[in-house]
Write a protein that holds these residues in place. Structure first.
Motif, mmCIF file in Angstrom:
data_model
loop_
_atom_site.group_PDB
_atom_site.id
_atom_site.type_symbol
_atom_site.label_atom_id
_atom_site.label_comp_id
_atom_site.label_asym_id
_atom_site.label_seq_id
_atom_site.Cartn_x
_atom_site.Cartn_y
_atom_site.Cartn_z
ATOM 1 N N ASP A 1 -98.105 -4.419 -30.708
ATOM 2 C CA ASP A 1 -99.371 -4.992 -30.287
ATOM 3 C C ASP A 1 -100.334 -4.980 -31.462
ATOM 4 O O ASP A 1 -100.316 -4.064 -32.290
ATOM 5 N N SER A 2 -101.209 -6.000 -31.518
ATOM 6 C CA SER A 2 -102.215 -6.006 -32.573
ATOM 7 C C SER A 2 -103.382 -5.122 -32.155
ATOM 8 O O SER A 2 -103.732 -5.038 -30.980
ATOM 9 N N ILE A 3 -103.959 -4.439 -33.138
ATOM 10 C CA ILE A 3 -105.102 -3.573 -32.896
ATOM 11 C C ILE A 3 -106.372 -4.412 -33.077
ATOM 12 O O ILE A 3 -106.520 -5.088 -34.104
ATOM 13 N N PRO A 4 -107.304 -4.414 -32.111
ATOM 14 C CA PRO A 4 -108.513 -5.243 -32.264
ATOM 15 C C PRO A 4 -109.255 -4.913 -33.544
ATOM 16 O O PRO A 4 -109.449 -3.744 -33.888
ATOM 17 N N LEU A 5 -109.649 -5.966 -34.281
ATOM 18 C CA LEU A 5 -110.385 -5.776 -35.524
ATOM 19 C C LEU A 5 -111.871 -5.642 -35.242
ATOM 20 O O LEU A 5 -112.411 -6.328 -34.375
ATOM 21 N N SER B 1 -93.571 -5.134 -45.516
ATOM 22 C CA SER B 1 -92.327 -4.925 -44.759
ATOM 23 C C SER B 1 -92.520 -5.326 -43.303
ATOM 24 O O SER B 1 -92.773 -6.484 -43.023
ATOM 25 N N GLY B 2 -92.434 -4.369 -42.385
ATOM 26 C CA GLY B 2 -92.481 -4.695 -40.959
ATOM 27 C C GLY B 2 -93.836 -4.557 -40.336
ATOM 28 O O GLY B 2 -93.934 -4.258 -39.128
ATOM 29 N N LYS B 3 -94.899 -4.761 -41.079
ATOM 30 C CA LYS B 3 -96.236 -4.665 -40.495
ATOM 31 C C LYS B 3 -97.229 -5.512 -41.273
ATOM 32 O O LYS B 3 -96.970 -5.940 -42.404
ATOM 33 N N ILE B 4 -98.382 -5.746 -40.624
ATOM 34 C CA ILE B 4 -99.509 -6.438 -41.255
ATOM 35 C C ILE B 4 -100.678 -5.464 -41.262
ATOM 36 O O ILE B 4 -101.036 -4.911 -40.217
ATOM 37 N N GLU B 5 -101.270 -5.239 -42.423
ATOM 38 C CA GLU B 5 -102.387 -4.312 -42.554
ATOM 39 C C GLU B 5 -103.671 -5.081 -42.834
ATOM 40 O O GLU B 5 -103.646 -6.260 -43.192
ATOM 41 N N LEU C 1 -102.796 -3.326 -38.817
ATOM 42 C CA LEU C 1 -103.281 -4.196 -37.746
ATOM 43 C C LEU C 1 -102.186 -4.456 -36.721
ATOM 44 O O LEU C 1 -102.442 -4.510 -35.519
ATOM 45 N N LEU C 2 -100.960 -4.608 -37.206
ATOM 46 C CA LEU C 2 -99.880 -5.052 -36.327
ATOM 47 C C LEU C 2 -98.544 -4.538 -36.864
ATOM 48 O O LEU C 2 -98.265 -4.669 -38.045
ATOM 49 N N HIS C 3 -97.744 -3.914 -35.993
ATOM 50 C CA HIS C 3 -96.402 -3.492 -36.356
ATOM 51 C C HIS C 3 -95.396 -4.511 -35.817
ATOM 52 O O HIS C 3 -95.456 -4.891 -34.642
ATOM 53 N N ARG D 1 -97.496 -15.406 -33.976
ATOM 54 C CA ARG D 1 -98.952 -15.263 -34.066
ATOM 55 C C ARG D 1 -99.413 -14.157 -33.121
ATOM 56 O O ARG D 1 -98.701 -13.788 -32.182
ATOM 57 N N ALA D 2 -100.615 -13.635 -33.368
ATOM 58 C CA ALA D 2 -101.206 -12.610 -32.513
ATOM 59 C C ALA D 2 -102.718 -12.709 -32.634
ATOM 60 O O ALA D 2 -103.254 -13.115 -33.668
ATOM 61 N N SER D 3 -103.414 -12.317 -31.581
ATOM 62 C CA SER D 3 -104.872 -12.368 -31.571
ATOM 63 C C SER D 3 -105.448 -11.132 -32.235
ATOM 64 O O SER D 3 -104.953 -10.014 -32.045
#
Length: 1253
Positions: free
Chosen positions: A942-946, A957-961, A978-980, A1010-1012
């Motif tokens: 799940d994406s963490i709200p910014l 690698s396997g995540k977006i920071e 932000l997202l794993h 994509r993710a919000s």
């Protein structure tokens, strides 16, 4: 309370109560007395009613003319001539019959829905009340009216279209206009009580939508024999936001009261300029209206006979300085916060006096006697929405505290009421801006427009187009070029030579006693021109703003064009004969009007080149700020004649450049027989860096400009640095430049506030960078810089402590491995290995030997070929041994140990075409093997709200920071994941600023997802027919996503939900990687790191106009970014080890940084570029303005970083033709510069799709 005040107040309210049915009015009580009891006439009820002529005892002065009668109309106007039917003027401004408009809209009093009262009054109490109101706005004016016209619209309703839902049915407006006249001048007062305006737009019979009301003034048109000359007009407000604020704002210092001088010896409208202050509360305002408004509460402030200066000319970037005193009972430091910064809403600057913005009145605001601690309030417009008050300690505006407002080539002189700047000998200008006489000048700027050509219903839209001009001053000749004008528009703009002609007026050759535009304005002014093509009645409005001289010594200009022009055929030429134009000056405003012709010669057909002549009318208004204290500034002739000849216009269709050239001189009004002195005709032969001095008859002399030496015929640059070695002072170096020089502080010094003295820079110690911190060693802890002066220490993952002392965490004691596995603790980490007879990853072990991978088997076979008898024997030359990673997967980059060649392989070990490199160069290969699932509990994808603000998003690698950006700095302490995305290799990252969504490509799947950023679970939008999707770009205006696929060698587009896929390119690509979209201009850019021919290409978003942008001096162009705000395209190259930028429309390249290590992806924000680096495992910040690395961020976990993008807090401004209603397309709408193409997806079986351009 003063004697008689309560009685007067009660009487007025009694009168007001009787004037309106029901005896109630909107709150505020600021209206003049009205109603039948005061002798008012009542306008007949109805939708479009106007009164009989109201004959005036004292004529009204309006735009310099005398008006003897007025007409009151239902629709919120007072006409100076009999108004036409409302169908002919509603929704239009100016009005041909001339009018004063306190609230022009389609109003309706049918069936008693409101009333309109009007009268002329000369009773002493009303005359005094009007005089007091006018003095609020113009305190220095001793105005004694002899007649007052009062028109009151009470509870009037908007027009209602029959059959529609009455959304405004219950809303009513009440407002008043007061016109006061003496024998010599007239004023208008508009009054808007609180709650008086309940609607701000009205339906019109001329339009389907609601039209905002208009507040303003319109001079009547003049009807000539063959044509009609529209009158001047001024708009106070014409949008809902401005109308809504009328009762809260003011230009007289009293809320809801607006005062204007509408007629005197001047032919213009002059607004009051006293900003509303909360010091005058509503209760106080009621009392002031009923008695003498100048008398205030005795415990508040008193009238002061002392004069306090009002200073207008000190302006910078639309900044207006108003000086007056305010009540003050304590020192500034003791003031409560609300009094230190008071914000008051006013109508936006754009709508306030469109034609003559910020007219300087020279009036003095109210002078108040303060009890102690006098203050000065500095008023400046902030983002065109309000007025912010800043406190200073200077009362008198003098040269002592305003010398910096003058040019360095000017002197400052004090006058009784203020100061003025004047250029010294050898320089020209208004004192604020000065240039050397005779020196060539350069003008740079941007042009945007929305223009309809001929009968084409689709306008041509262009933005951020470059304008460059070069002026030979001693010839008065201006050369102007406007680039990237599309061919469909270019030829039709040829007649508009005056777009560059305004620059010619600025630097026209001056005849004795006359001044050109730069001498008057200093290159700081606004110009609005209206061009009317008389044959077809097509109109074009040109708005230009000149902002003075920039730091490079060039004048800056912004130009906006909107309207319609006649179509001129492709390949035609245009000829413009010499012409004269009269410029009329009056109180910071210059106007001109002329009618002239141009001749069009069409391309030759059958040996004949048809030609025709078109007449067009130019009307323009130039508004600027002059110094009102120096009377010599007004000695210039009120009317001057600009003579323009040698006009040259050309459109180059290959370069898409529009060129104008003309020679200009300014002098007296004449019949064409001007002085033939060579200085005025340009035949003098003086050097281009010289000024021509006219003598008697045809005599003249040439004099080199300041900063040059010679006899005037030949001038050479003077080296001031050599002639005056100490001219720059200590701690500075002198750099000679043509005609001048520049002082620059040496390293470690900067200019002080005086702009001349170099003072030592207070160095900020970055303890982390300098190594002067007390954190543990880098293998155990991280030092994080905070605000450049302090730092914090944190232990790395796998260690515990306070950051200054970190100890290894023994994960083996936590039983992290499987019972049938060995645990090996290592510093900061651990590893698990299944025991003999078991297979698995150490966290899960099952009976049986571990099966070898394809890579491991091939590796064993290659090594076995050495022979078991000679295990140390070297590998035979030519034999290749595959390299496997710790998990048995093929390493993405394979190298031959003997030849040194390297290449990329897919997950099966097959070489990827076009990736083989020579010895010593490792290609930027991507691993398709997903990283192992991290030890411990699984992480939900799940994406963490910014939080709000702008952020950098990057893949690891396997995540977006994400890393927050504060101004131009990374807030590294707040960086976090932000997202794993487990079991994935995320490569490209893009951001949709409209829906706040992050998009990414993943090559282990492969897929696009994509993710919000508001939080939630990601969704995969595309997961079929993909090879190796890498670069990704979002068109946030057209709602499309673009991506590159380096395995399938193609570029594709789809809607943001993944539907309607279409291949744009599948030829001429070898290793496409990065891709970016310029949404506003409809362009795509991408890189291809083909080892045989690396390149950067571009095309329109629909795939047309594909071309190579860069192909020379490239190595491995990995990353690409386009900065919408600066129009710069920047890239990182892992082969040349450089960061470079260019403007795609100009083709010149600039090296930003050299010697970088292994950059992969890049993005931009503000002045910084941010790129990811594989060798440093970090995000690097580069200040592109000074070409220097200024920061870096390394995540706690060291791993290869991939794509990076900027998540803007707000979308960049702009639009394209796909923004509204999908551009009218049934499926894909793909933007192009100035248009769009409707395209169908590739799989259209059974789909009703229409393709068109």
């Amino acid at each position: 309370m003063f004697p008689g005040r309560s009685w007067g107040w009660a009487l007025l309210w009694a009168l007001l109560g009787q004037a309106v049915p029901g005896g109630c009015l909107p709150r505020g009580g600021l209206l003049f007395p009205f109603g039948a009891e005061r002798g008012d006439a009542e306008l007949e009820l109805g939708d479009d009613v106007s009164s009989p002529p109201l004959e005036l005892s004292t004529p009204l002065r309006f735009y310099g003319s005398s008006v003897g009668s007025l007409y009151v109309a239902t629709n919120g106007i007072i006409a100076v001539n009999e108004p036409s039917k409302e169908e002919e003027y509603l929704g239009q401004f100016p009005l041909s019959f001339g009018a004063i408009a306190p609230f022009l809209a389609d109003l309706d009093t049918t069936d008693g829905r409101g009333k309109v009262f009007y009268r002329e009054d000369s009773s002493p109490d009303i005359l005094q009340l009007a005089a007091d109101h006018i003095q609020w706005g113009f305190p220095e004016t001793n105005f004694d009216p002899s007649s007052v016209v009062i028109v009151t619209w009470t509870f009037v309703a908007p027009y209602h279209i029959a059959g529609e839902v009455p959304t405004l049915e219950d809303k009513r407006n009440t407002f008043q206009a007061v016109l006061a006249s003496s024998d010599s001048s007239s004023y208008a007062v508009f009054l808007y009580p609180e709650d008086g305006l309940q609607f701000y737009s009205a339906h019109s019979k001329n339009a389907e939508e609601k039209i905002p009301a208009t507040v303003g003034f319109s001079q009547a048109a003049t009807n000539y024999y063959l044509w009609i000359k529209p009158g001047s007009y001024n708009t106070v407000a014409n949008d809902e936001e401005s109308i809504r604020n009328l009762h809260e704002s003011s230009n007289s210092g009293r809320k809801g009261i607006w005062v204007f001088e509408i007629g005197s010896s001047s032919n213009s409208i002059v607004p009051a300029k006293i900003s509303y202050s909360p010091e005058f509360g509503d209760d106080e305002q009621y009392q002031e209206v009923t008695s003498k408004p100048a008398v205030l509460h005795h415990d508040s402030v008193e009238i002061s006979p002392q004069q306090v200066p009002y200073d207008v000319p000190s302006r910078r970037e639309d900044q207006q300085h108003i000086t007056y005193r305010i009540p003050q009972s304590a020192s500034e430091d003791d003031l409560p916060a609300p009094h230190k910064a008071v914000t008051t809403e006013t109508p936006p600057r754009e709508s306030f006096f469109n034609q003559q913005p910020e007219l300087s009145t020279g009036k003095t605001p109210p002078q108040f006697q303060v009890h102690q601690y006098p203050q000065v309030i500095d008023v400046e417009d902030i983002e065109e929405t309000g007025t912010v008050f800043r406190y200073h300690t200077d009362v008198q505006q003098t040269c002592a505290n305003n010398r910096h407002q003058c040019s360095v080539h000017a002197v400052c002189r004090d006058y009784p009421n203020g100061y003025c700047c004047s250029c010294i000998a050898g320089y020209k200008g208004n004192g604020r801006q000065c240039v050397a006489e005779g020196s060539p000048q350069r003008v740079n700027g941007k042009v945007k427009g929305k223009i309809f050509v001929g009968s084409n219903p689709v306008p041509v839209v262009f933005e951020n187009t470059d304008l460059h001009s070069y002026v030979v001053m001693n010839h008065g000749r201006a050369y102007t070029a406007i680039s990237t004008i599309p061919e469909v528009l270019g030829y039709s703009l040829l007649p508009l030579a005056s777009v560059g002609g305004i620059i010619g007026w600025m630097f026209a050759v001056e005849q004795q006693g006359y001044r050109n535009g730069f001498s008057i304005t200093g290159g700081e002014f606004t110009r609005q021109a209206e061009v009317t093509f008389l044959g077809s009645n097509e109109k074009l409005v040109i708005k230009q703003k000149f902002s003075g001289i920039d730091e490079h010594g060039h004048l800056t200009i912004s130009t906006e064009m909107e309207g319609k022009v006649p179509e001129i055929p492709f390949g035609a030429s245009v000829h413009i004969e010499p012409y004269n134009e009269l410029y009329h000056s009056s109180s910071s405003v210059i106007t001109s009007s002329s009618t002239r012709e141009y001749t069009v010669t069409e391309p030759e057909r059958d040996g004949i080149a048809p030609s025709y002549t078109v007449a067009y009318q130019w009307r323009q208004t130039i508004s600027f700020n002059e110094c009102i204290h120096d009377d010599s500034h007004h000695a210039i002739s009120a009317t001057q004649q600009l003579s323009v000849d040698s006009v040259f216009v050309l459109y180059n269709r290959d370069e898409q450049i529009l060129r104008y050239a003309m020679s200009n001189s300014i002098g007296p009004v004449s019949d064409g027989s001007i002085s033939r002195n060579p200085c005025y005709t340009g035949t003098h032969g003086c050097d281009t860096n010289a000024v021509c001095r006219p003598g008697t008859g045809n005599q003249f002399s040439c004099e080199c400009s300041v900063g040059f030496r010679g006899d005037g015929r030949v001038c050479y640059d003077a080296d001031e640095c050599s002639e005056q070695p100490t001219i720059c002072g200590s701690n500075a170096v002198c750099n000679n430049q043509p005609g001048t020089f520049r002082c620059e502080c040496v390293d470690g010094y900067r200019f002080s506030d005086d702009g001349r003295t170099c003072v030592a820079v207070e160095h900020v110690m970055n303890h982390c960078a300098m190594g002067t911190h007390n954190c543990d060693i880098p293998q155990r802890a991280q030092c994080v810089d905070v605000d450049g002066s302090s730092y914090i220490c944190t232990c790395l993952d796998g260690f515990s402590g306070d950051g200054r002392s970190c100890v290894d965490v023994d994960e083996c004691r936590q039983n992290r491995c499987h019972p049938n596995a060995f645990c090996y603790n290592t510093p900061g980490s651990f590893s698990c290995q299944c025991k003999a007879g078991y297979r698995g990853d150490g966290f899960q072990c099952v009976l049986g030997e571990l099966e070898k991978t394809k890579c491991q088997r091939e590796q064993e076979q290659a090594l076995a070929s050495r022979g078991s008898s000679y295990p140390q024997r070297p590998i035979p030359v030519g034999q290749f041994v595959p390299q496997c990673d710790e998990h048995g997967n093929y390493q993405p980059t394979q190298c031959h140990s003997s030849t040194g060649y390297c290449w990329c392989v897919d997950r099966n070990g097959n070489e990827i075409d076009g990736t083989r490199t020579g010895p010593g160069i490792r290609p930027p290969c991507l691993s398709t093997a997903a990283p192992p699932v991290p030890v411990g509990p699984s992480v939900r994808p799940d994406s963490i709200p910014l939080p709000p603000g702008t952020h950098l998003l990057f893949a690891q690698s396997g995540k977006i920071e994400h890393v927050p950006l504060v101004e131009n700095s990374m807030k590294k302490t707040d960086a976090k994941a932000l997202l794993h995305v487990p079991d994935s290799v995320v490569i490209g990252v893009a951001y949709d600023c409209m829906d706040k969504m992050v998009y990414w490509t993943e090559i282990s799947g492969p897929s696009i997802s994509r993710a919000s950023l508001h939080g939630g679970e990601p969704t995969t939008i595309i997961k079929t027919d993909l090879g190796s999707p890498e670069g990704i770009a979002i068109d946030h205006l057209g709602r499309n996503v673009f991506w590159t696929d380096s395995h399938l060698d193609r570029i594709e587009v789809a809607r943001l939900d993944g539907s309607q896929r279409r291949v744009l390119f599948n030829t001429g690509l070898v290793n496409p990687r990065a891709i970016v979209a310029d949404s506003v201009r409809g362009n795509l850019y991408w890189t291809d790191w083909n080892r045989d021919a690396p390149k950067i290409e571009t095309s329109y978003m629909d795939g047309t106009n594909r071309r190579i942008l860069v192909k020379d001096d490239l190595g491995l162009p990995n990353g690409l970014t386009f900065d919408t705000y600066s129009s710069m395209l920047c890239w990182v190259d892992a082969g040349t080890k450089r960061v470079e930028c260019m403007n795609p429309s100009q083709l010149g390249r600039r090296k930003i940084l050299e010697g970088v290590q292994y950059p992969f992806s890049i993005t931009s924000y503000g002045k910084n570029l941010y790129y990811t680096d594989w060798r440093r495992d970090a995000v690097i910040a580069v200040d592109r303005t000074i070409s220097k690395e200024n920061d870096n961020f390394q995540p706690h976990k060291r791993a290869r970083l991939y794509g990076i993008t900027t998540a803007f807090a707000q979308c960049p401004q702009g639009h394209n033709y796909c923004t509204v209603n999908n551009g009218g397309c049934t499926h894909l709408c793909l933007a192009t510069p100035g248009g769009r193409s409707c395209r169908c997806p590739d799989n259209t079986v059974g789909v009703d799709c229409i393709e068109r351009n």
